[in-house]
Design a protein around this motif. Structure first.
Motif, PDB file in Angstrom:
ATOM      1  N   LYS A  20       0.843  -1.204   0.000  1.00  0.00           N
ATOM      2  CA  LYS A  20       0.000   0.000   0.000  1.00  0.00           C
ATOM      3  C   LYS A  20       0.874   1.249   0.000  1.00  0.00           C
ATOM      4  O   LYS A  20       1.826   1.344   0.777  1.00  0.00           O
ATOM      5  CB  LYS A  20      -0.900  -0.017   1.245  1.00  0.00           C
ATOM      6  N   ILE A  21       0.547   2.188  -0.883  1.00  0.00           N
ATOM      7  CA  ILE A  21       1.216   3.487  -0.882  1.00  0.00           C
ATOM      8  C   ILE A  21       0.151   4.580  -0.811  1.00  0.00           C
ATOM      9  O   ILE A  21      -0.764   4.623  -1.644  1.00  0.00           O
ATOM     10  CB  ILE A  21       2.085   3.705  -2.140  1.00  0.00           C
ATOM     11  N   ILE A  33      -4.197   2.248  -8.885  1.00  0.00           N
ATOM     12  CA  ILE A  33      -4.325   3.450  -8.076  1.00  0.00           C
ATOM     13  C   ILE A  33      -5.698   4.086  -8.298  1.00  0.00           C
ATOM     14  O   ILE A  33      -6.370   3.823  -9.291  1.00  0.00           O
ATOM     15  CB  ILE A  33      -3.224   4.477  -8.383  1.00  0.00           C
ATOM     16  N   TYR A  34      -6.084   4.888  -7.332  1.00  0.00           N
ATOM     17  CA  TYR A  34      -7.302   5.687  -7.499  1.00  0.00           C
ATOM     18  C   TYR A  34      -7.205   6.918  -6.617  1.00  0.00           C
ATOM     19  O   TYR A  34      -6.429   6.959  -5.647  1.00  0.00           O
ATOM     20  CB  TYR A  34      -8.549   4.854  -7.204  1.00  0.00           C
ATOM     21  N   CYS A  35      -7.997   7.908  -6.957  1.00  0.00           N
ATOM     22  CA  CYS A  35      -7.989   9.196  -6.266  1.00  0.00           C
ATOM     23  C   CYS A  35      -9.319   9.396  -5.545  1.00  0.00           C
ATOM     24  O   CYS A  35     -10.353   9.582  -6.188  1.00  0.00           O
ATOM     25  CB  CYS A  35      -7.748  10.313  -7.286  1.00  0.00           C
ATOM     26  N   LEU A  88      -2.304   3.738  -3.898  1.00  0.00           N
ATOM     27  CA  LEU A  88      -1.837   2.636  -4.751  1.00  0.00           C
ATOM     28  C   LEU A  88      -1.903   1.336  -3.982  1.00  0.00           C
ATOM     29  O   LEU A  88      -1.489   1.265  -2.822  1.00  0.00           O
ATOM     30  CB  LEU A  88      -0.408   2.868  -5.231  1.00  0.00           C
ATOM     31  N   PHE A  89      -2.458   0.309  -4.620  1.00  0.00           N
ATOM     32  CA  PHE A  89      -2.421  -1.033  -4.058  1.00  0.00           C
ATOM     33  C   PHE A  89      -1.605  -1.905  -5.000  1.00  0.00           C
ATOM     34  O   PHE A  89      -1.966  -2.072  -6.165  1.00  0.00           O
ATOM     35  CB  PHE A  89      -3.827  -1.617  -3.885  1.00  0.00           C
ATOM     36  N   GLY A  90      -0.493  -2.422  -4.491  1.00  0.00           N
ATOM     37  CA  GLY A  90       0.407  -3.234  -5.304  1.00  0.00           C
ATOM     38  C   GLY A  90       0.166  -4.717  -5.141  1.00  0.00           C
ATOM     39  O   GLY A  90      -0.161  -5.200  -4.052  1.00  0.00           O
ATOM     40  N   LEU A  91       0.323  -5.441  -6.233  1.00  0.00           N
ATOM     41  CA  LEU A  91       0.158  -6.892  -6.236  1.00  0.00           C
ATOM     42  C   LEU A  91       1.525  -7.579  -6.199  1.00  0.00           C
ATOM     43  O   LEU A  91       2.559  -6.970  -6.486  1.00  0.00           O
ATOM     44  CB  LEU A  91      -0.589  -7.346  -7.498  1.00  0.00           C
ATOM     45  N   ASP A  92       1.501  -8.864  -5.870  1.00  0.00           N
ATOM     46  CA  ASP A  92       2.688  -9.727  -5.932  1.00  0.00           C
ATOM     47  C   ASP A  92       3.851  -9.181  -5.108  1.00  0.00           C
ATOM     48  O   ASP A  92       4.989  -9.110  -5.570  1.00  0.00           O
ATOM     49  CB  ASP A  92       3.104  -9.945  -7.390  1.00  0.00           C
ATOM     50  N   MET A  93       3.550  -8.820  -3.880  1.00  0.00           N
ATOM     51  CA  MET A  93       4.545  -8.368  -2.911  1.00  0.00           C
ATOM     52  C   MET A  93       4.458  -9.245  -1.665  1.00  0.00           C
ATOM     53  O   MET A  93       4.094  -8.783  -0.583  1.00  0.00           O
ATOM     54  CB  MET A  93       4.302  -6.897  -2.557  1.00  0.00           C
ATOM     55  N   PRO A  94       4.752 -10.549  -1.794  1.00  0.00           N
ATOM     56  CA  PRO A  94       4.543 -11.471  -0.667  1.00  0.00           C
ATOM     57  C   PRO A  94       5.419 -11.159   0.545  1.00  0.00           C
ATOM     58  O   PRO A  94       6.555 -10.695   0.415  1.00  0.00           O
ATOM     59  CB  PRO A  94       4.872 -12.840  -1.259  1.00  0.00           C
ATOM     60  N   THR A 151       8.718   0.659  -3.447  1.00  0.00           N
ATOM     61  CA  THR A 151       8.093   1.966  -3.644  1.00  0.00           C
ATOM     62  C   THR A 151       8.639   2.632  -4.903  1.00  0.00           C
ATOM     63  O   THR A 151       7.882   3.167  -5.728  1.00  0.00           O
ATOM     64  CB  THR A 151       8.330   2.875  -2.430  1.00  0.00           C
ATOM     65  N   GLY A 152       9.959   2.583  -5.082  1.00  0.00           N
ATOM     66  CA  GLY A 152      10.564   3.153  -6.273  1.00  0.00           C
ATOM     67  C   GLY A 152      10.076   2.495  -7.542  1.00  0.00           C
ATOM     68  O   GLY A 152       9.827   3.168  -8.558  1.00  0.00           O
ATOM     69  N   SER A 153       9.899   1.169  -7.510  1.00  0.00           N
ATOM     70  CA  SER A 153       9.416   0.447  -8.689  1.00  0.00           C
ATOM     71  C   SER A 153       7.984   0.835  -9.031  1.00  0.00           C
ATOM     72  O   SER A 153       7.630   1.009 -10.203  1.00  0.00           O
ATOM     73  CB  SER A 153       9.497  -1.069  -8.451  1.00  0.00           C
ATOM     74  N   PHE A 154       7.144   0.980  -8.006  1.00  0.00           N
ATOM     75  CA  PHE A 154       5.747   1.365  -8.264  1.00  0.00           C
ATOM     76  C   PHE A 154       5.654   2.796  -8.801  1.00  0.00           C
ATOM     77  O   PHE A 154       4.876   3.070  -9.720  1.00  0.00           O
ATOM     78  CB  PHE A 154       4.907   1.211  -7.003  1.00  0.00           C
ATOM     79  N   LEU A 155       6.446   3.707  -8.238  1.00  0.00           N
ATOM     80  CA  LEU A 155       6.421   5.083  -8.737  1.00  0.00           C
ATOM     81  C   LEU A 155       6.933   5.140 -10.174  1.00  0.00           C
ATOM     82  O   LEU A 155       6.393   5.888 -11.010  1.00  0.00           O
ATOM     83  CB  LEU A 155       7.254   5.990  -7.831  1.00  0.00           C
ATOM     84  N   ALA A 156       7.946   4.335 -10.484  1.00  0.00           N
ATOM     85  CA  ALA A 156       8.434   4.272 -11.859  1.00  0.00           C
ATOM     86  C   ALA A 156       7.353   3.721 -12.785  1.00  0.00           C
ATOM     87  O   ALA A 156       7.222   4.162 -13.938  1.00  0.00           O
ATOM     88  CB  ALA A 156       9.693   3.404 -11.928  1.00  0.00           C
ATOM     89  N   GLY A 157       6.569   2.761 -12.288  1.00  0.00           N
ATOM     90  CA  GLY A 157       5.472   2.212 -13.083  1.00  0.00           C
ATOM     91  C   GLY A 157       4.416   3.255 -13.378  1.00  0.00           C
ATOM     92  O   GLY A 157       3.861   3.295 -14.493  1.00  0.00           O
TER      93      GLY A 157
END
Length: 532
Positions: free
Chosen positions: A319-320, A374-376, A399-405, A421-427
């Protein structure tokens, strides 16, 4: 300590399910105490000011509502306002040749959606496939949804109640892996992935997994209130907590914060619950104990082996929470940022991308391009912001990220959390015309307004077993055990101790259903009749 030492019901944990139980039982005239270890009531459904010096109250852990029954709202006279989003979802993709395309799906606008599918896919087939899937979902929802607040049926009993035209839906969504029907009905990889996400929120699993965990996850994501629509709680998730808290206290329940349960001693007539407050230990007795905590935590309170309940239980979400000073500009699309972010934005959630991310986690590594969405909140409901922030154009992004066991973060949570976090922001930035970092607000300390939480953090902060947001594997809405038919799905090995949280049958997400069902179990035992 509590005002008294003997209650009809003691509830361990003041999350929304525990509060639902407290409301029903106190309104029925039973004496009720709720013991919450944190300084605030609400658990995973509370809101708070996350970023120093900025008056924005974010729904920190959970954020949208679909599974909270209108029955509970009416029974408890809650003034819960849920607002529909103008946009259902926005899915941008970049193909192998670098071409960009995007699919905007609106709520309640089939004409615009058909045209959007035609442009995105080049044909009508996938639109028809999605429509067929939605018809199957609604066929099952009409059967399953009303029964979630009733005693359990066996699989065969529930299936026997199906209308004849719904047998194909039962087969496709309950008896065989969800990947099969997705692949039959839909051709475009991005559209397949859009559908698959409902089967993988919070669980890292293959679409053809034999356990059918993905099917159970999918089912709970598409049946809410018979429609499956996920709506925005006006005022944030904490509004639900506040209303439940008021209803419980008005009915006579006693809520105690900072009360950390450290032991439960079962007894045939009364159970003794030990808890600490300000480093002092106290005891309270209850005819019944309801646990809003997970089943493994409950076992630990009673000194039982937790290995069996913990085995195989693992959270996989990330979660971000972000606060933006402005919405970012989108890259190469006719869709406005306001329309895109008002719904669920699917990022790197293509069908094959999700499979590849899942397979990477099996090798012990973080996905190179992790799927996420993500949603606002504030585009649908800006009341969670102060008037000053609203006037300046601030917005919240979740942001809700998947596949982060959980297992990937267990050894170096801080380091891996930062990398993820860096990978999700880059995405996110792949689809923006400016870096999301340039749009982030800064708090009173000069830090960017980004808060990330891994499964390890969720375990630490909320006692979720290995960070699993559902407390464990989601269950079917029926039982395969004939001995459990007619029960409420909240029972334990002790006749006066029950689960009222997500570990109960039909638990998971913000639903209040386990809380309702545990209360009905107690009322059955105290009144001798089913109080549904």
């Amino acid at each position: 300590m509590t005002k008294q030492t003997n209650y009809d019901v003691v509830i361990v944990g003041g999350g929304h399910n525990g509060l639902v139980s407290a409301c029903y039982l106190a309104k029925a005239g039973l004496s009720v105490a709720v013991l919450e270890r944190n300084s605030a009531i609400g658990g995973a459904t509370r809101s708070k000011q996350v970023f120093s010096g900025l008056d924005a109250r974010l729904s920190v852990y959970s954020y949208l509502v679909s599974l909270f029954p209108g029955k509970i709202v009416n029974d408890l006279s809650l003034n819960l306002k849920l607002r529909s989003r103008e946009t259902a979802s926005w899915t941008p993709v970049v193909d192998a040749e670098g071409r960009r395309r995007d699919l905007l799906i609106r709520n309640n606008d089939p004409g615009a959606n058909l045209a959007a599918f035609r442009e995105f896919c080049g044909h009508d087939q996938d639109y028809r496939g999605c429509q067929h899937l939605e018809e199957m979902q609604q066929q099952l929802a009409s059967l399953v949804w009303p029964g979630l607040t009733q005693p359990l049926l066996t699989r065969q009993e529930m299936k026997s109640r199906l209308p004849s035209d719904a047998t194909a839906a039962w087969q496709a969504l309950i008896e065989e892996p969800i990947g099969r029907v997705i692949e039959r009905e839909i051709q475009d990889d991005a559209v397949r992935g859009l559908v698959l996400t409902d089967a993988r929120i919070g669980v890292s699993v293959h679409p053809h997994e034999e356990s059918l965990l993905q099917n159970r996850c999918f089912l709970y994501h598409v049946i809410g209130n018979g429609t499956g629509e996920w709506r925005v709680p006006v005022g944030g998730m904490g509004t639900l907590v506040n209303q439940l808290t008021t209803a419980a206290v008005d009915a006579g329940a006693e809520l105690l914060t900072g009360a950390e349960v450290c032991g439960i001693e079962p007894g045939p007539k009364y159970c003794t619950i030990r808890y600490t407050t300000d480093e002092q230990e106290f005891c309270v007795d209850g005819r019944f104990v309801l646990s809003n905590a997970s089943a493994d935590v409950l076992d630990g309170f009673m000194g039982q082996d937790q290995s069996e309940t913990q085995d195989g239980v693992e959270g996989a979400g990330f979660k971000i929470n972000m606060l933006l000073k402005r919405l970012p500009r989108l890259r190469a699309t006719r869709t406005s940022a306001a329309s895109a972010f008002a719904g669920t934005v699917h990022l790197n959630e293509g069908y094959q991308q999700q499979i590849e991310a899942y397979e990477q986690t099996l090798t012990g590594t973080l996905p190179s391009r992790p799927p996420g969405e993500i949603y606002c909140h504030t585009l649908t409901d800006d009341s969670i912001l102060s008037s000053d922030l609203r006037e300046q154009g601030f917005h919240t992004i979740t942001l809700f990220g998947l596949d982060m066991p959980y297992r990937l973060f267990a050894e170096d949570n801080g380091g891996l959390r930062g990398r993820a976090t860096g990978s999700f922001l880059a995405g996110i930035n792949e689809y923006l015309d400016e870096p999301i970092e340039d749009c982030l607000a800064t708090d009173a300390n000069g830090d960017l307004c980004v808060e990330a939480k891994s499964a390890v953090d969720l375990e630490s902060e909320l006692r979720l077993p290995r960070g699993n947001i559902f407390h464990g594997d989601l269950t079917w809405p029926f039982t395969d055990d004939p001995d459990r038919a007619g029960t409420w799905g909240v029972e334990t090995n002790h006749a006066n101790i029950f689960l009222c949280g997500s570990s109960a049958a039909r638990g998971g997400a913000v639903s209040g259903i386990p809380g309702h069902n545990a209360a009905m179990k107690v009322l059955d035992l105290t009144t001798g009749s089913i109080s549904s």
